[in-house]
Design an enzyme around this catalytic site. Structure first.
Site, PDB file in Angstrom:
ATOM      1  N   TRP A 148       0.799  -1.228   0.000  1.00 35.94           N
ATOM      2  CA  TRP A 148       0.000   0.000   0.000  1.00 35.94           C
ATOM      3  C   TRP A 148       0.829   1.274   0.000  1.00 35.94           C
ATOM      4  O   TRP A 148       0.285   2.364   0.035  1.00 35.94           O
ATOM      5  CB  TRP A 148      -0.929   0.025   1.210  1.00 35.94           C
ATOM      6  CG  TRP A 148      -0.227  -0.329   2.473  1.00 35.94           C
ATOM      7  CD1 TRP A 148       0.501   0.478   3.275  1.00 35.94           C
ATOM      8  CD2 TRP A 148      -0.158  -1.629   3.052  1.00 35.94           C
ATOM      9  NE1 TRP A 148       1.020  -0.224   4.325  1.00 35.94           N
ATOM     10  CE2 TRP A 148       0.634  -1.521   4.222  1.00 35.94           C
ATOM     11  CE3 TRP A 148      -0.684  -2.874   2.710  1.00 35.94           C
ATOM     12  CZ2 TRP A 148       0.908  -2.604   5.047  1.00 35.94           C
ATOM     13  CZ3 TRP A 148      -0.411  -3.949   3.532  1.00 35.94           C
ATOM     14  CH2 TRP A 148       0.370  -3.820   4.678  1.00 35.94           C
ATOM     15  N   ASP A 149       2.136   1.150  -0.052  1.00 36.63           N
ATOM     16  CA  ASP A 149       2.958   2.343   0.064  1.00 36.63           C
ATOM     17  C   ASP A 149       3.555   2.764  -1.278  1.00 36.63           C
ATOM     18  O   ASP A 149       4.608   3.354  -1.341  1.00 36.63           O
ATOM     19  CB  ASP A 149       4.079   2.128   1.091  1.00 36.63           C
ATOM     20  CG  ASP A 149       4.640   0.714   1.033  1.00 36.63           C
ATOM     21  OD1 ASP A 149       4.369   0.014   0.044  1.00 36.63           O
ATOM     22  OD2 ASP A 149       5.329   0.313   1.974  1.00 36.63           O
ATOM     23  N   GLU A 160      -5.778 -11.986   8.401  1.00 38.09           N
ATOM     24  CA  GLU A 160      -5.878 -12.896   7.254  1.00 38.09           C
ATOM     25  C   GLU A 160      -6.213 -14.335   7.636  1.00 38.09           C
ATOM     26  O   GLU A 160      -6.207 -15.215   6.770  1.00 38.09           O
ATOM     27  CB  GLU A 160      -4.573 -12.842   6.456  1.00 38.09           C
ATOM     28  CG  GLU A 160      -4.345 -11.483   5.811  1.00 38.09           C
ATOM     29  CD  GLU A 160      -2.966 -11.328   5.186  1.00 38.09           C
ATOM     30  OE1 GLU A 160      -2.838 -10.548   4.242  1.00 38.09           O
ATOM     31  OE2 GLU A 160      -2.014 -11.990   5.669  1.00 38.09           O
ATOM     32  N   LYS A 197      -4.937 -13.262  13.715  1.00 36.91           N
ATOM     33  CA  LYS A 197      -3.553 -13.340  13.257  1.00 36.91           C
ATOM     34  C   LYS A 197      -2.744 -12.119  13.661  1.00 36.91           C
ATOM     35  O   LYS A 197      -1.570 -12.219  14.021  1.00 36.91           O
ATOM     36  CB  LYS A 197      -3.524 -13.500  11.728  1.00 36.91           C
ATOM     37  CG  LYS A 197      -2.123 -13.531  11.127  1.00 36.91           C
ATOM     38  CD  LYS A 197      -2.174 -13.616   9.608  1.00 36.91           C
ATOM     39  CE  LYS A 197      -0.769 -13.599   9.007  1.00 36.91           C
ATOM     40  NZ  LYS A 197      -0.810 -13.593   7.528  1.00 36.91           N
ATOM     41  N   GLN A 198      -3.373 -10.940  13.592  1.00 36.41           N
ATOM     42  CA  GLN A 198      -2.604  -9.705  13.694  1.00 36.41           C
ATOM     43  C   GLN A 198      -3.520  -8.551  14.053  1.00 36.41           C
ATOM     44  O   GLN A 198      -4.734  -8.723  14.189  1.00 36.41           O
ATOM     45  CB  GLN A 198      -1.915  -9.420  12.363  1.00 36.41           C
ATOM     46  CG  GLN A 198      -2.879  -9.227  11.196  1.00 36.41           C
ATOM     47  CD  GLN A 198      -2.242  -9.499   9.857  1.00 36.41           C
ATOM     48  OE1 GLN A 198      -2.170 -10.629   9.420  1.00 36.41           O
ATOM     49  NE2 GLN A 198      -1.773  -8.436   9.210  1.00 36.41           N
TER      50      GLN A 198
END
Length: 680
Positions: free
Chosen positions: A299-300, A408, A476-477
């Site tokens: 995304w960067d 995810e 997950k995160q």
């Protein structure tokens, strides 16, 4: 910085046993892991669609150094000096010292350099010889190279990748010109010291490679090759310093993260940065076929150049507007090897929009939107959300169905709270931007934003990760906790705490490196600095010493030189300890340091055309507005003031005059709101 060892220099007498954790050297165009026989060049990919990956470029500087000396034991030291972006290998005996240095030139980004220096330590009349062993071969599995005529004493090869990213699309070309490396170097009996330099120049054309090689030879001849590199790093650090007092481990971790992240970007002066292709999770040094996300950009990326590819992605999914890829190479079309991520992890669109929104609030630079293609990005994202959303007559809400959230572990779920929130915010920003540019915004943008379903459990006072999420199920995160930061979804302190407490104990301890920084920021918001620090320090497990190289997972697996994890870690320092929040008309702050830290210095904070330096201590904060030059850009700078939230006290910021305030919440804003510095 406190006394003791220099936190900018990472030193060891041995190399890491796993070569993946050798230090990467990069400059935004070239990237190389020291001693590796493969390097990469920005924008040079090989393979079609999901097979697309960074093309392996052979590296002539893959050279190791050994001393040919009898008698005393040879002492070896390996050191990465992040002050100046130079990796050195030093061999010392009682007779002589030999130093081999490598650097990716910070100013002239088409150049990489190896230098060898020998210095006699004892009064002997014997020659001293070092052996140079090379693993280089002028071949690549991704590029068909051909030999060209030598150029100014340097070898020259040029080639083209074998497969385009898009059928019928361009295949990048690469030219390499380099100084031949002999098998040995000798310090003659009459010499007390001697230095040798070896250049490598890369370009996308023969002309650009030759011009860079010429530049390198000229700089070498006048003794300015290394000096110009070091000066460029000095200027970079002046604009980007983050230093801590109180924890050497944390200080080195922060400096390592900054060094590797800054290395991934082009030089400050480089006008060709418009062609910069973005940052991949493993940086330029990694990302060959099957490794480190194949070198794809997430995304960067500089998104305005890839709008056409994003339009194609949306059309292929059957929607309007633009759909940015989950993984990108050059064209902006989806190249993720697994289709599900590009199809379902659509929060990427809102993430890109949020970046543009923050840029506008920090700079008030509307030209990116009115003269560039920024408005096309924002409005294209809004059109995508409108066409992607599904209206439910029963609950009178819009829903996003069949998505994968940032977590995810789950896919094909409905109403991811993060995805829906970032979609809502990007629709609202599209309306705001349209008003600023006097553009007639479609009424659907505001309608869908107002009625977007944001899952919330009224009984438990927390945000379920998605519609149907069962509290206590593993994640997950960081996902829902990012509603508070970076999204800034308004919520009570009770709800913010409930979200953190709901997800912290069920988050996979072996999950991605960027996770715990987001939890730490949340606890700092709530004033719990020690709890935040415990979570931040979990990131230390992902640092693979001695050169502060991050791995994606704490066991060393996953992507290497994991810039994504470094970014999450740094945000705890830059947005957690300071409490910085980017808002429409202000830069808010709420500083808090944990007990183990006594000072935090951040230099180069940019806001509304100004540069500020901040020094945070336990009970006070000092802000210095930098003196301004007469450049046209700085002439547009707004006059700023500090406003303390508790007392309402307002203090003008005058260039060069420090302002010291109590450690409390407040914000920086324009001094005179009657005269806006919005450029319309």
């Amino acid at each position: 910085m406190a006394g003791g060892s220099d936190p900018y220099i990472f030193t060891s007498d041995t190399l890491p046993p796993d070569p993946r954790f050798l230090p990467p050297l990069a400059n935004g165009l070239l990237g190389w892991r020291v001693y590796n026989d493969v390097m990469h060049m920005g924008g040079v990919y090989n393979g079609e669609a999901g097979d697309c990956h960074r093309a392996d470029v052979p590296c002539p500087l893959a050279v190791t150094l050994e001393m040919e000396v009898e008698g005393p034991h040879v002492q070896q030291t390996y050191s990465l000096d992040t002050h100046i972006g130079v990796f050195t290998h030093t061999l010392s005996t009682a007779v002589a010292t030999a130093t081999q240095s490598f650097y990716a030139h910070r100013y002239f980004s088409n150049l990489m350099v190896m230098e060898v220096m020998m210095e006699r330590q004892a009064a002997t009349e014997e020659p001293v010889t070092v052996r140079l062993s090379s693993s280089f071969t002028p071949r690549s599995k991704d590029i068909v190279f051909q030999s060209a005529a030598d150029y100014r004493g340097g070898r020259h090869i040029h080639g083209q990748t074998t497969a385009a990213e898009v059928p019928g699309g361009p295949r990048p070309t690469v030219d390499l010109i380099w100084t031949r490396v002999p098998p040995s170097l000798t310090l003659l009996p009459e010499q007390s010291q001697s230095r040798w330099g070896f250049l490598l120049a890369l370009g996308n054309t023969t002309e650009s490679a030759e011009a860079s090689f010429d530049q390198g030879l000229d700089l070498m001849a006048c003794g300015n090759l290394r000096d110009s590199h070091q000066q460029a790093w000095a200027e970079m650090w002046l604009e980007s310093t983050v230093e801590l007092v109180g924890s050497e481990t944390l200080s080195k971790a922060v400096i390592g993260c900054l060094f590797y992240l800054l290395s991934a970007f082009p030089p400050l002066h480089d006008i060709s940065r418009a062609e910069f292709g973005g940052v991949s999770p493993g940086g330029l040094s990694n990302g060959g076929e099957g490794q480190d996300y194949w070198g794809h950009v997430f995304w960067d990326q500089y998104r305005m150049r890839t709008i056409d590819g994003a339009k194609d992605n949306a059309q292929k999914q059957g929607y309007k507007g633009i759909k940015f890829p989950w993984e990108s190479a050059v064209s902006g079309r989806e190249v993720c090897p697994e289709d599900i991520y590009g199809e379902q992890e659509i929060h990427i669109n809102g993430d890109v929009s949020l970046t543009f929104q923050h840029y506008l609030y920090l700079t008030r630079d509307l030209s990116v939107f009115s003269e560039g293609r920024g408005s096309e990005v924002i409005w294209g994202v809004a059109d995508y959300w409108v066409s992607r959303a599904t209206w439910n007559q029963e609950d009178q809400s819009y829903h996003l169905l069949g998505v994968m959230p940032p977590d995810e572990y789950y896919y094909n779920i409905n109403d991811s709270v993060y995805t829906n929130t970032v979609a809502k915010f990007s629709l609202q920003f599209a309306v705001e931007l349209a008003n600023l540019l006097q553009y007639p915004a479609p009424k659907e943008w505001q309608c869908v934003a107002e009625r977007m379903k944001i899952p919330f459990d009224q009984k438990l006072k927390y945000h379920p990760e998605y519609d149907g999420y069962i509290r206590g199920h593993p994640v997950k995160q960081a996902d829902t906790v990012m509603l508070g930061y970076p999204l800034g979804l308004p919520m009570t302190l009770e709800v913010r705490r409930n979200d953190l407490e709901a997800y912290e104990p069920v988050t996979d301890p072996e999950g991605p490196a960027m996770t715990w920084g987001m939890f730490a920021v949340g606890w700092l918001e709530l004033g719990e600095a020690e709890r935040a620090q415990t979570l931040l320090e979990k990131g230390f497990d992902n640092i693979q010493g001695p050169f502060q190289v991050w791995s994606e997972s704490s066991d060393g697996s996953g992507a290497v030189n994991f810039l994504t994890g470094m970014g999450g870690f740094l945000q705890t320092v830059l947005f957690g300890y300071t409490g910085f929040r980017i808002q429409q008309d202000r830069l808010a702050f709420k500083p808090l340091l944990p007990s183990g830290l006594s000072e935090l210095c951040i230099r180069g904070v940019s806001y509304l055309g100004n540069k500020m330096d901040w020094l945070l201590r336990k009970e006070e904060v000092c802000i210095v507005l930098r003196e301004q030059s007469a450049s046209a850009e700085e002439a547009k700078a707004c006059v700023l003031q500090v406003v303390l939230q508790g007392s309402g006290k307002k203090i003008p910021l005058v260039p060069g005059k420090p302002v010291t305030i109590p450690r409390e919440a407040g914000y920086i804003c324009q001094l005179n709101s009657t005269f806006s510095c919005w450029p319309i």
